[in-house]
Design a protein around this motif. Structure first.
Motif, PDB file in Angstrom:
ATOM      1  N   MET A   1       0.832  -1.191   0.000  1.00  0.00           N
ATOM      2  CA  MET A   1       0.000   0.000   0.000  1.00  0.00           C
ATOM      3  C   MET A   1       0.872   1.249   0.000  1.00  0.00           C
ATOM      4  SD  MET A   1      -3.241  -0.561   0.121  1.00  0.00           S
ATOM      5  CE  MET A   1      -3.826  -2.194  -0.184  1.00  0.00           C
ATOM      6  N   ILE A   2       0.394   2.234  -0.703  1.00  0.00           N
ATOM      7  CA  ILE A   2       1.056   3.533  -0.701  1.00  0.00           C
ATOM      8  C   ILE A   2       0.011   4.593  -0.367  1.00  0.00           C
ATOM      9  CG2 ILE A   2       2.994   2.981  -2.200  1.00  0.00           C
ATOM     10  CD1 ILE A   2       1.374   3.880  -4.558  1.00  0.00           C
ATOM     11  N   GLN A   3       0.446   5.673   0.226  1.00  0.00           N
ATOM     12  CA  GLN A   3      -0.461   6.738   0.622  1.00  0.00           C
ATOM     13  C   GLN A   3      -0.114   8.023  -0.127  1.00  0.00           C
ATOM     14  OE1 GLN A   3       0.949   4.665   3.168  1.00  0.00           O
ATOM     15  NE2 GLN A   3      -0.946   3.514   3.131  1.00  0.00           N
ATOM     16  N   PHE A  52      -7.529  22.257   3.515  1.00  0.00           N
ATOM     17  CA  PHE A  52      -8.255  21.004   3.573  1.00  0.00           C
ATOM     18  C   PHE A  52      -7.257  19.930   3.150  1.00  0.00           C
ATOM     19  CE2 PHE A  52     -10.626  17.730   1.166  1.00  0.00           C
ATOM     20  CZ  PHE A  52     -11.424  17.249   2.194  1.00  0.00           C
ATOM     21  N   ALA A  53      -7.069  18.943   3.993  1.00  0.00           N
ATOM     22  CA  ALA A  53      -6.114  17.876   3.695  1.00  0.00           C
ATOM     23  C   ALA A  53      -6.841  16.546   3.739  1.00  0.00           C
ATOM     24  CB  ALA A  53      -4.967  17.886   4.713  1.00  0.00           C
ATOM     25  N   TYR A  54      -6.447  15.661   2.831  1.00  0.00           N
ATOM     26  CA  TYR A  54      -7.009  14.321   2.882  1.00  0.00           C
ATOM     27  C   TYR A  54      -5.961  13.301   2.470  1.00  0.00           C
ATOM     28  CZ  TYR A  54      -8.207  14.879  -2.158  1.00  0.00           C
ATOM     29  OH  TYR A  54      -8.187  15.109  -3.515  1.00  0.00           O
ATOM     30  N   LEU A  55      -6.140  12.116   3.022  1.00  0.00           N
ATOM     31  CA  LEU A  55      -5.194  11.032   2.813  1.00  0.00           C
ATOM     32  C   LEU A  55      -5.862   9.937   2.001  1.00  0.00           C
ATOM     33  CD1 LEU A  55      -2.344   9.953   3.618  1.00  0.00           C
ATOM     34  CD2 LEU A  55      -3.470   8.839   5.558  1.00  0.00           C
ATOM     35  N   LEU A  56      -5.199   9.547   0.933  1.00  0.00           N
ATOM     36  CA  LEU A  56      -5.673   8.477   0.061  1.00  0.00           C
ATOM     37  C   LEU A  56      -4.740   7.284   0.187  1.00  0.00           C
ATOM     38  CD1 LEU A  56      -6.213  10.712  -3.077  1.00  0.00           C
ATOM     39  CD2 LEU A  56      -8.027   9.685  -1.699  1.00  0.00           C
ATOM     40  N   GLU A  57      -5.278   6.129  -0.105  1.00  0.00           N
ATOM     41  CA  GLU A  57      -4.460   4.913  -0.082  1.00  0.00           C
ATOM     42  C   GLU A  57      -4.626   4.201  -1.426  1.00  0.00           C
ATOM     43  OE1 GLU A  57      -3.749   2.312   3.533  1.00  0.00           O
ATOM     44  OE2 GLU A  57      -5.384   1.286   2.481  1.00  0.00           O
ATOM     45  N   TRP A  58      -3.519   3.751  -1.970  1.00  0.00           N
ATOM     46  CA  TRP A  58      -3.502   3.085  -3.276  1.00  0.00           C
ATOM     47  C   TRP A  58      -2.731   1.774  -3.187  1.00  0.00           C
ATOM     48  CZ3 TRP A  58      -6.577   5.494  -6.588  1.00  0.00           C
ATOM     49  CH2 TRP A  58      -6.787   6.862  -6.442  1.00  0.00           C
ATOM     50  N   TRP A  99       3.447  12.275  -2.014  1.00  0.00           N
ATOM     51  CA  TRP A  99       3.528  10.832  -2.046  1.00  0.00           C
ATOM     52  C   TRP A  99       4.200  10.411  -0.750  1.00  0.00           C
ATOM     53  CZ3 TRP A  99       0.907   7.892  -4.888  1.00  0.00           C
ATOM     54  CH2 TRP A  99       1.337   6.657  -5.304  1.00  0.00           C
ATOM     55  N   LEU A 100       3.512   9.646   0.083  1.00  0.00           N
ATOM     56  CA  LEU A 100       4.063   9.258   1.381  1.00  0.00           C
ATOM     57  C   LEU A 100       4.663   7.864   1.279  1.00  0.00           C
ATOM     58  CD1 LEU A 100       1.152  10.521   3.650  1.00  0.00           C
ATOM     59  CD2 LEU A 100       3.216  11.743   2.976  1.00  0.00           C
ATOM     60  N   VAL A 101       5.946   7.779   1.527  1.00  0.00           N
ATOM     61  CA  VAL A 101       6.653   6.503   1.456  1.00  0.00           C
ATOM     62  C   VAL A 101       6.978   6.073   2.877  1.00  0.00           C
ATOM     63  CG1 VAL A 101       8.697   5.335   0.561  1.00  0.00           C
ATOM     64  CG2 VAL A 101       7.630   7.186  -0.766  1.00  0.00           C
ATOM     65  N   PRO A 102       6.387   4.957   3.328  1.00  0.00           N
ATOM     66  CA  PRO A 102       6.622   4.542   4.714  1.00  0.00           C
ATOM     67  C   PRO A 102       8.077   4.120   4.945  1.00  0.00           C
ATOM     68  CG  PRO A 102       5.044   3.064   3.628  1.00  0.00           C
ATOM     69  CD  PRO A 102       5.480   4.073   2.632  1.00  0.00           C
ATOM     70  N   VAL A 103       8.603   4.508   6.079  1.00  0.00           N
ATOM     71  CA  VAL A 103       9.937   4.053   6.461  1.00  0.00           C
ATOM     72  C   VAL A 103       9.842   2.583   6.866  1.00  0.00           C
ATOM     73  CG1 VAL A 103      10.748   6.338   7.134  1.00  0.00           C
ATOM     74  CG2 VAL A 103       9.610   4.896   8.824  1.00  0.00           C
ATOM     75  N   ASP A 104      10.973   1.911   6.927  1.00  0.00           N
ATOM     76  CA  ASP A 104      10.949   0.463   7.143  1.00  0.00           C
ATOM     77  C   ASP A 104      10.366   0.046   8.491  1.00  0.00           C
ATOM     78  OD1 ASP A 104      13.083   1.274   8.711  1.00  0.00           O
ATOM     79  OD2 ASP A 104      14.491  -0.182   7.911  1.00  0.00           O
ATOM     80  N   ALA A 108       2.483   1.334   8.689  1.00  0.00           N
ATOM     81  CA  ALA A 108       1.799   1.501   7.409  1.00  0.00           C
ATOM     82  C   ALA A 108       2.404   0.627   6.311  1.00  0.00           C
ATOM     83  CB  ALA A 108       1.843   2.966   6.986  1.00  0.00           C
ATOM     84  N   ARG A 109       3.603   0.124   6.494  1.00  0.00           N
ATOM     85  CA  ARG A 109       4.217  -0.755   5.500  1.00  0.00           C
ATOM     86  C   ARG A 109       3.541  -2.122   5.464  1.00  0.00           C
ATOM     87  NH1 ARG A 109       9.302   0.216   3.261  1.00  0.00           N
ATOM     88  NH2 ARG A 109       9.615  -2.013   3.049  1.00  0.00           N
ATOM     89  N   GLU A 110       2.960  -2.506   6.567  1.00  0.00           N
ATOM     90  CA  GLU A 110       2.485  -3.882   6.705  1.00  0.00           C
ATOM     91  C   GLU A 110       0.992  -4.060   6.498  1.00  0.00           C
ATOM     92  OE1 GLU A 110       3.908  -5.062  10.540  1.00  0.00           O
ATOM     93  OE2 GLU A 110       5.927  -4.332  10.082  1.00  0.00           O
ATOM     94  N   ARG A 111       0.217  -2.971   6.500  1.00  0.00           N
ATOM     95  CA  ARG A 111      -1.232  -3.126   6.388  1.00  0.00           C
ATOM     96  C   ARG A 111      -1.861  -1.852   5.851  1.00  0.00           C
ATOM     97  NH1 ARG A 111      -3.631  -0.214  10.419  1.00  0.00           N
ATOM     98  NH2 ARG A 111      -2.334   0.294  12.190  1.00  0.00           N
TER      99      ARG A 111
END
Length: 117
Positions: A1-3, A52-58, A99-104, A108-111
């Protein structure tokens, strides 16, 4: 998943109209026609600026790119923007797209962020 984090500058004079348009039209079209997964939405102040901020997941970047292209070309959405702009004026100023890239070590990297904790 990416946010993906989207931040829109909105204006106090027509803030209610912006929220009505996003809630009743943009979010509906995004979800039902193009599979956008909206995780959360916020309103914030940054100095004198209202945002206005919103978070999407792809699932992946290709899905994100295809969905955004389709949404931006959507005739229903184009007409809604035209009508609301004519009635309320400019509703969105600067737009930031992150583009939010999760750190290791990020959960958020796992689910999915939409799944229960």
């Amino acid at each position: 998943m990416i946010q993906q984090l989207r931040i829109y500058e909105i204006f106090e004079k027509n803030k209610a109209a912006f929220h009505n348009r996003f809630r009743d039209h943009a979010a509906r079209i995004m979800r039902t026609k193009y599979g956008f997964r909206i995780v959360a939405m916020w309103e914030t102040k940054f100095g004198d600026r209202t945002e206005f901020a919103y978070l999407l997941e792809w699932p992946d970047e290709a899905t994100k790119t295809a969905a955004w292209s389709a949404f931006m070309a959507d005739t229903e959405w184009s007409e809604i923007k035209r009508v609301t702009h004519a009635e309320h004026g400019l509703m969105v100023g600067q737009i930031e797209d992150r583009w939010l890239v999760p750190v290791d070590y990020s959960p958020a990297r796992e689910r999915s962020l939409l799944q229960a904790s």
